[in-house]
Scaffold this active site. Structure first.
Site, PDB file in Angstrom:
ATOM      1  CB  ILE A 190      -1.491 -10.728  -4.820  1.00  0.00           C
ATOM      2  CG1 ILE A 190      -1.831 -10.970  -3.344  1.00  0.00           C
ATOM      3  CG2 ILE A 190      -0.014 -10.384  -4.971  1.00  0.00           C
ATOM      4  CD1 ILE A 190      -1.101 -12.152  -2.735  1.00  0.00           C
ATOM      5  CE  LYS A 213      -3.166  -3.068   0.317  1.00  0.00           C
ATOM      6  NZ  LYS A 213      -2.830  -4.453  -0.076  1.00  0.00           N
ATOM      7  CG  ASP A 263      -2.341 -15.699   6.361  1.00  0.00           C
ATOM      8  OD1 ASP A 263      -3.421 -15.313   6.849  1.00  0.00           O
ATOM      9  OD2 ASP A 263      -1.588 -14.968   5.692  1.00  0.00           O
ATOM     10  CG  HIS A 282     -24.498  17.526  -0.865  1.00  0.00           C
ATOM     11  ND1 HIS A 282     -24.525  16.597  -1.874  1.00  0.00           N
ATOM     12  CD2 HIS A 282     -24.272  18.739  -1.448  1.00  0.00           C
ATOM     13  CE1 HIS A 282     -24.341  17.221  -3.026  1.00  0.00           C
ATOM     14  NE2 HIS A 282     -24.176  18.522  -2.788  1.00  0.00           N
TER      15      HIS A 282
END
Length: 466
Positions: A187, A52, A315, A448
């Site tokens: 990925i 990222k 994982d 808004h």
């Protein structure tokens, strides 16, 4: 050989193991945490955070390249990959040191051991340090948090070639001229857009009929269109049979497609075809710990293996491979072991996730394919992002929202392909947790102009599926 006993032994410094170490230590237990590679696990070192960070650099390049669309005279960006990587390294280096400080300085009772762990029995581990003598460690409870690594497919010619995994690509300090990505999962998509925006030619090769095999067809088609418009070449239904590399360093992938044999060439090859668990060097057979057919550790609803007192987190036990799920594994263990009268299960958990392309793909609950497979009746509302005022004002009009509603007018799931899609998806998750009816979102007063105004409008054309 020295023998040391602990209350808890944690193998792997990931997003489940680290907070568990501090929680157990704060409860007065004597804890050892063994890490063979880098503190922080995959998320910090070669997953979420570095990817990222580099996506943010790619977004800046894209903004410069498209500035004239906004009335600003920009120039073609000059990407310095060494500087991009250096920025990433600075960010994750600080995170890694934060983990080390948290484990070694901010909490008493934790011993961090750097080296390799191998089971010699159900409560016994042989610790081989990077430097120093081998030790025999014993513990009342052992927690395995060793994660996964890139799975390398068996393709003729691939072995021995200098292909890249995502870990290696994150450290590449020269921009590839033509990056070929083997695998069309999330990925592969994030890296495809990243390196296309840096200036590389990019080709994705996917063996399936669509990108992101678990998503609805309309989502995959829209994402494919968005990436193709940016210049990413996508080759579907392509079974790669042979990989070679010539003297000039050019890779050639020979693939069978519905249109016949095709050869795809590139200067660099990224293998992104999935992950395999780090269970093969732990000596699990010495402890009698069972694995499934893919070598993931089998666990029950409390994340305990078939061996009492031995647990697997993150994982390495299979299932959805996301940092936030790994962190929730820690909470499951924490509550079951440390919180009196509170039981928590790792089964039937909500699964929010986000693919960080631009636009982002945020997902929570059921999509249409899943609802149909489970035989759940639903109504569906779909809205193009281009109808949102904020989208038109910012020029970020790609994608759509899709929300499923049940017979009681409550939300079953949401797919948000939109700028800030992960944030918007979380709004739907909050509504689902609160069991709100869709009319409450439809009639809510929302500031808004904001992306969230779509919550007022997305249900306007709610209907049964065709």
């Amino acid at each position: 050989m020295p023998n040391t006993s602990y209350d808890a032994l944690i193998i792997g410094s990931g997003q489940a193991g680290n907070p568990l170490a501090t929680a157990l230590a704060d409860a007065g237990q004597r804890v050892a945490l063994i890490e063979e590679n880098l503190l922080g696990g995959s998320c910090i070192n070669y997953g979420c955070s570095p990817v990222k960070s580099m996506l943010a650099s790619a977004e800046r390049a894209h903004q410069l390249r498209t500035a004239s669309d906004y009335g600003v005279q920009g120039t073609e960006p000059k990407v310095d990959m060494a500087a991009v990587v250096a920025r990433k390294d600075e960010i994750i280096g600080a995170m890694r040191e934060g983990v080390r400080s948290n484990l070694t300085q901010e909490h008493e009772g934790i011993t961090v051991l750097e080296g390799h762990a191998t089971f010699t029995g159900p409560r016994n581990v042989l610790f081989t340090p990077a430097k120093g003598p081998v030790q025999e460690l014993t513990a009342k409870r052992i927690f395995i948090n060793t994660g996964t690594r890139a799975a390398i497919p068996e393709i003729e010619g691939l072995e021995g070639l200098p292909y890249l995994t995502t870990t290696q690509l994150l450290d590449l300090k020269e921009l590839p001229k033509h990056l070929v990505i083997l695998g069309g999962g999330y990925i592969g998509l994030e890296f495809s857009q990243m390196f296309r925006r840096f200036g590389s030619e990019v080709t994705i090769i996917e063996s399936g009929k669509q990108l992101l095999e678990r998503e609805d067809d309309d989502v995959c088609e829209s994402l494919s269109e968005i990436l193709t418009k940016e210049g990413v070449e996508i080759v579907l239904n392509a079974e790669v049979r042979l990989v070679s590399r010539n003297a000039e360093g050019i890779f050639t992938l020979t693939a069978s497609t519905k249109q016949g044999e095709r050869r795809i060439r590139g200067t660099h090859l990224l293998v992104a075809t999935g992950r395999t668990p780090n269970t093969d060097t732990l000596g699990l057979e010495q402890a009698g710990i069972k694995l499934d057919e893919k070598n993931f550790i089998e666990v029950n609803a409390q994340l305990e293996t078939n061996v009492r007192g031995v647990y697997a987190l993150g994982d390495v036990h299979g299932g959805p491979q996301f940092t936030h799920i790994s962190y929730d594994d820690y909470r499951v263990i924490r509550d079951n072991l440390l919180t009196r009268g509170k039981r928590r299960s790792a089964k039937q958990r909500p699964l929010p996730y986000c693919v960080y392309t631009e636009p982002q793909l945020g997902r929570i609950g059921l999509n249409e394919s899943q609802a149909q497979q489970e035989g759940i009746a639903y109504r569906v509302a779909t809205m193009p992002v281009s109808t949102i005022g904020r989208a038109r004002e910012t020029g970020r009009t790609g994608g759509f929202w899709k929300v499923l509603v049940d017979a009681q007018d409550r939300i079953l799931g949401a797919t948000v392909l939109c700028a800030e899609g992960g944030e918007i998806m979380t709004m739907f998750q909050l509504a689902m947790m609160g069991k709100l009816k869709y009319q409450q979102l439809q009639n809510m007063i929302i500031a808004h102009p904001s992306w969230a105004e779509g919550l007022n409008n997305v249900f306007a054309k709610l209907k049964k599926p065709e």
